[in-house]
Design a protein around this motif. Structure first.
Motif, short mmCIF file in Angstrom:
data_model
loop_
_atom_site.label_atom_id
_atom_site.label_comp_id
_atom_site.label_asym_id
_atom_site.label_seq_id
_atom_site.Cartn_x
_atom_site.Cartn_y
_atom_site.Cartn_z
N ARG A 71 -7.08 -5.74 -3.76
CA ARG A 71 -8.33 -5.03 -4.05
C ARG A 71 -8.45 -5.04 -5.57
O ARG A 71 -8.08 -6.02 -6.18
CB ARG A 71 -8.28 -3.63 -3.47
N ALA A 72 -8.92 -3.95 -6.17
CA ALA A 72 -9.01 -3.89 -7.63
C ALA A 72 -7.64 -4.14 -8.26
O ALA A 72 -7.51 -4.87 -9.23
CB ALA A 72 -9.56 -2.55 -8.07
N GLU A 73 -6.62 -3.56 -7.67
CA GLU A 73 -5.22 -3.78 -8.08
C GLU A 73 -4.43 -4.12 -6.82
O GLU A 73 -4.48 -3.38 -5.84
CB GLU A 73 -4.63 -2.53 -8.74
N PRO A 74 -3.69 -5.24 -6.81
CA PRO A 74 -2.94 -5.62 -5.61
C PRO A 74 -1.80 -4.64 -5.30
O PRO A 74 -1.27 -3.97 -6.19
CB PRO A 74 -2.36 -6.99 -5.95
N ILE A 75 -1.45 -4.58 -4.03
CA ILE A 75 -0.35 -3.73 -3.54
C ILE A 75 0.53 -4.60 -2.66
O ILE A 75 0.03 -5.39 -1.86
CB ILE A 75 -0.89 -2.55 -2.71
N VAL A 76 1.84 -4.45 -2.79
CA VAL A 76 2.77 -5.09 -1.86
C VAL A 76 3.37 -3.98 -1.01
O VAL A 76 3.71 -2.91 -1.50
CB VAL A 76 3.85 -5.93 -2.57
N GLN A 77 3.44 -4.25 0.29
CA GLN A 77 3.91 -3.25 1.25
C GLN A 77 4.97 -3.87 2.13
O GLN A 77 4.86 -5.01 2.54
CB GLN A 77 2.72 -2.82 2.09
N ALA A 78 6.01 -3.09 2.41
CA ALA A 78 7.07 -3.54 3.32
C ALA A 78 7.25 -2.50 4.41
O ALA A 78 7.20 -1.29 4.13
CB ALA A 78 8.38 -3.74 2.57
N THR A 79 7.45 -2.96 5.64
CA THR A 79 7.76 -2.06 6.74
C THR A 79 9.06 -2.52 7.38
O THR A 79 9.39 -3.70 7.38
CB THR A 79 6.64 -2.03 7.81
N SER A 80 9.77 -1.56 7.92
CA SER A 80 11.03 -1.85 8.59
C SER A 80 11.09 -1.08 9.90
O SER A 80 10.75 0.10 9.94
CB SER A 80 12.22 -1.44 7.71
N ALA A 81 11.56 -1.76 10.93
CA ALA A 81 11.74 -1.12 12.23
C ALA A 81 13.17 -0.62 12.41
O ALA A 81 13.50 -0.05 13.44
CB ALA A 81 11.39 -2.10 13.35
N GLU A 82 14.01 -0.83 11.39
CA GLU A 82 15.40 -0.38 11.46
C GLU A 82 15.48 1.14 11.38
O GLU A 82 14.64 1.77 10.73
CB GLU A 82 16.21 -0.97 10.29
N PRO A 83 16.50 1.77 12.01
CA PRO A 83 16.65 3.22 11.88
C PRO A 83 16.76 3.67 10.42
O PRO A 83 16.20 4.69 10.03
CB PRO A 83 17.94 3.52 12.64
N ALA A 84 17.44 2.88 9.61
CA ALA A 84 17.49 3.10 8.17
C ALA A 84 17.30 1.73 7.52
O ALA A 84 17.95 0.77 7.92
CB ALA A 84 18.83 3.69 7.75
N PRO A 85 16.39 1.60 6.56
CA PRO A 85 16.14 0.30 5.96
C PRO A 85 17.41 -0.26 5.31
O PRO A 85 18.19 0.48 4.70
CB PRO A 85 15.07 0.55 4.92
N SER A 86 17.58 -1.55 5.42
CA SER A 86 18.75 -2.23 4.86
C SER A 86 18.61 -2.40 3.34
O SER A 86 17.52 -2.20 2.78
CB SER A 86 18.89 -3.61 5.50
N ALA A 87 19.69 -2.77 2.71
CA ALA A 87 19.66 -3.08 1.28
C ALA A 87 18.69 -4.23 1.02
O ALA A 87 18.02 -4.26 -0.02
CB ALA A 87 21.06 -3.43 0.79
#
Length: 158
Positions: A71-87
């Protein structure tokens, strides 16, 4: 031909050109978003996926998903289905963020991790602003599809 005919034709041509400017700007923005997404995908070992409006998916192996929204400023998004996100989740998001906002991944990664810990402990979206950019995280431990969502982007001016 009257003396007003030439200015009217010139005005009509100018109006037509100005009406097309948003289309040219949109195409240029889409090209730069595609380029940005390709660069991020290459850096984190993903493949550019589908575009849906201003967002482009990056396909990854495993439970982590990425997308870039321009959009006006790009965004990067990450999603994880893990119970706790990995390193890997935090490392890849910080590498993508370095490309997006220009801050070193080593600077961004602990801020994303802090936003995640706050979201988890306080059971709310956590938002951290830093030097003209922000990191945010949301957790939903009860979900099996998306347990963690974190994003990084520049704060739009204004």
């Amino acid at each position: 031909m009257s003396s007003f005919a030439v200015p009217r034709l010139f005005l009509a041509a100018c109006l037509a050109a100005c009406a097309a400017l948003p289309l040219w700007a949109e195409a240029a923005r889409a090209d730069s978003c595609d380029d940005l997404t390709r660069q991020i995908a290459g850096a984190i070992g993903g493949k550019v996926g589908k575009r849906a409006g201003p967002s482009i998916d990056i396909r990854m192996a495993g439970p982590i998903k990425f997308d870039v929204t321009c959009r006006a400023e790009p965004i990067v998004q990450a999603t994880s289905a893990e119970p706790a996100p990995s390193a890997t989740f935090f490392r890849d998001l910080s590498v993508a963020s370095e490309i997006l906002i220009g801050e070193p991944a080593a600077t961004v990664e602990p801020i994303i991790a802090s936003a995640y810990r706050t979201a988890l402990s306080e059971r709310r979206k956590s938002f951290i602003q830093q030097n003209g950019w922000s990191a945010s995280c949301y957790t939903d431990p009860g979900s099996t599809a998306m347990r963690t969502l974190c994003s990084v982007g520049r704060i739009p001016p204004g």
